[in-house]
Write an enzyme that holds these catalytic residues in place. Sequence first.
Site, PDB file in Angstrom:
ATOM      1  N   PHE A  11     -40.691  33.824   3.777  1.00  0.00           N
ATOM      2  CA  PHE A  11     -39.702  33.706   2.710  1.00  0.00           C
ATOM      3  C   PHE A  11     -40.336  33.432   1.341  1.00  0.00           C
ATOM      4  O   PHE A  11     -40.160  34.209   0.387  1.00  0.00           O
ATOM      5  CB  PHE A  11     -38.716  32.592   3.105  1.00  0.00           C
ATOM      6  N   ILE A  12     -41.104  32.353   1.231  1.00  0.00           N
ATOM      7  CA  ILE A  12     -41.678  32.000  -0.070  1.00  0.00           C
ATOM      8  C   ILE A  12     -42.779  32.980  -0.446  1.00  0.00           C
ATOM      9  O   ILE A  12     -42.873  33.427  -1.601  1.00  0.00           O
ATOM     10  CB  ILE A  12     -42.195  30.546  -0.052  1.00  0.00           C
ATOM     11  N   SER A  50     -43.319  27.270  10.675  1.00  0.00           N
ATOM     12  CA  SER A  50     -42.525  26.422   9.791  1.00  0.00           C
ATOM     13  C   SER A  50     -41.337  25.761  10.483  1.00  0.00           C
ATOM     14  O   SER A  50     -40.604  24.997   9.846  1.00  0.00           O
ATOM     15  CB  SER A  50     -42.021  27.243   8.597  1.00  0.00           C
ATOM     16  N   SER A  87     -45.391  19.984   2.791  1.00  0.00           N
ATOM     17  CA  SER A  87     -43.951  19.896   3.037  1.00  0.00           C
ATOM     18  C   SER A  87     -43.439  18.484   2.780  1.00  0.00           C
ATOM     19  O   SER A  87     -44.120  17.494   3.069  1.00  0.00           O
ATOM     20  CB  SER A  87     -43.654  20.275   4.489  1.00  0.00           C
ATOM     21  N   TYR A 109     -44.536  19.821  13.322  1.00  0.00           N
ATOM     22  CA  TYR A 109     -44.696  20.520  12.047  1.00  0.00           C
ATOM     23  C   TYR A 109     -45.067  19.550  10.935  1.00  0.00           C
ATOM     24  O   TYR A 109     -46.032  19.774  10.188  1.00  0.00           O
ATOM     25  CB  TYR A 109     -43.405  21.251  11.693  1.00  0.00           C
ATOM     26  N   LYS A 113     -48.755  19.194   8.759  1.00  0.00           N
ATOM     27  CA  LYS A 113     -48.860  19.250   7.308  1.00  0.00           C
ATOM     28  C   LYS A 113     -49.517  17.988   6.755  1.00  0.00           C
ATOM     29  O   LYS A 113     -50.369  18.052   5.855  1.00  0.00           O
ATOM     30  CB  LYS A 113     -47.474  19.449   6.681  1.00  0.00           C
ATOM     31  N   VAL A 141     -36.258  24.452  -0.099  1.00  0.00           N
ATOM     32  CA  VAL A 141     -36.312  25.681  -0.885  1.00  0.00           C
ATOM     33  C   VAL A 141     -35.236  26.656  -0.389  1.00  0.00           C
ATOM     34  O   VAL A 141     -35.038  26.821   0.808  1.00  0.00           O
ATOM     35  CB  VAL A 141     -37.701  26.336  -0.777  1.00  0.00           C
ATOM     36  N   LYS A 149     -35.058  33.866   8.878  1.00  0.00           N
ATOM     37  CA  LYS A 149     -35.401  32.483   9.216  1.00  0.00           C
ATOM     38  C   LYS A 149     -34.494  31.851  10.277  1.00  0.00           C
ATOM     39  O   LYS A 149     -34.826  30.802  10.825  1.00  0.00           O
ATOM     40  CB  LYS A 149     -35.408  31.610   7.961  1.00  0.00           C
ATOM     41  N   TYR A 242     -34.166  14.189  11.707  1.00  0.00           N
ATOM     42  CA  TYR A 242     -33.332  14.772  10.664  1.00  0.00           C
ATOM     43  C   TYR A 242     -33.395  13.919   9.398  1.00  0.00           C
ATOM     44  O   TYR A 242     -33.072  12.733   9.403  1.00  0.00           O
ATOM     45  CB  TYR A 242     -31.892  14.878  11.150  1.00  0.00           C
TER      46      TYR A 242
END
Length: 268
Positions: A11-12, A50, A87, A109, A113, A141, A149, A242
Amino acid sequence: MKILVTGHKGFIASNLIKALDQHTVSLYEWGDPLPTIKGLNWVVHLGAISSTTEKNVEKVMAQNFDSSCNLIEECNYYGVNFQYASSASVYGLNKNFAENDPVDPRSPYAWSKYIFDKYVESKTNNNQYNIIVQGFRYFNVYGPGEDHKGDQASPYHKFEKQAKETGVIKLFEGSDKFLRDFVPVEFVVEVHKKFLNIKESGIWNIGTGKAKSFEQVATEIALKYNAVIEYIPMPENIKLHYQTYTKADITKLKEALWYTNYRRLGGV
């Protein structure tokens, strides 16, 4: 400039590549042969698993950490500057979001990072790199190019898709209290571009410095498409990690870009 972008199907990265049309850009995707690093000016490393719900730790570490370490060391060997995607997930359930604040990674994830951030920081602090190394902690983002995604798409994309296709936006219960720093992909791309000309190493947050509730986002989209909102329970598999609140501290980003440039880029 000659620039290699990894994760070019993402995506980015796909948005960034379009914005680098005045440069010579080469592309790399996981599993392909790595192009020649020698002779490049920059590697922009955006390739990664991701998914915040991926549970295979070895798989995440191999792709997100091990391969990143190998790539940055090769860049250092050939004198090629290095940008990479970190991230905001590294902050976990914390309520403070400056780059030097404590972290609280809660998924493989996020850990991958954070550990790479620490790897780079350790090497940089010990003067083991002769290149510029810039890491960017993305907040939430959103923007064009999220179709592939799935569940990892931004609320903006998911809510709009639901509103268009079914007329019903499914929102987690309590979403009026879930606030995130939602940042347009166009701004993220412009920050990457500006930093190609900044001769400074470090880690920077990329966000707006403002928090907006999921319910507010859903309400705006529901009004736009004449949709209704249906509240549903949050799935058990995401409850533990979350993030109910994020708001980037962008003091350091503003200092790097200078305030006038930051405003010109569309920052708030």
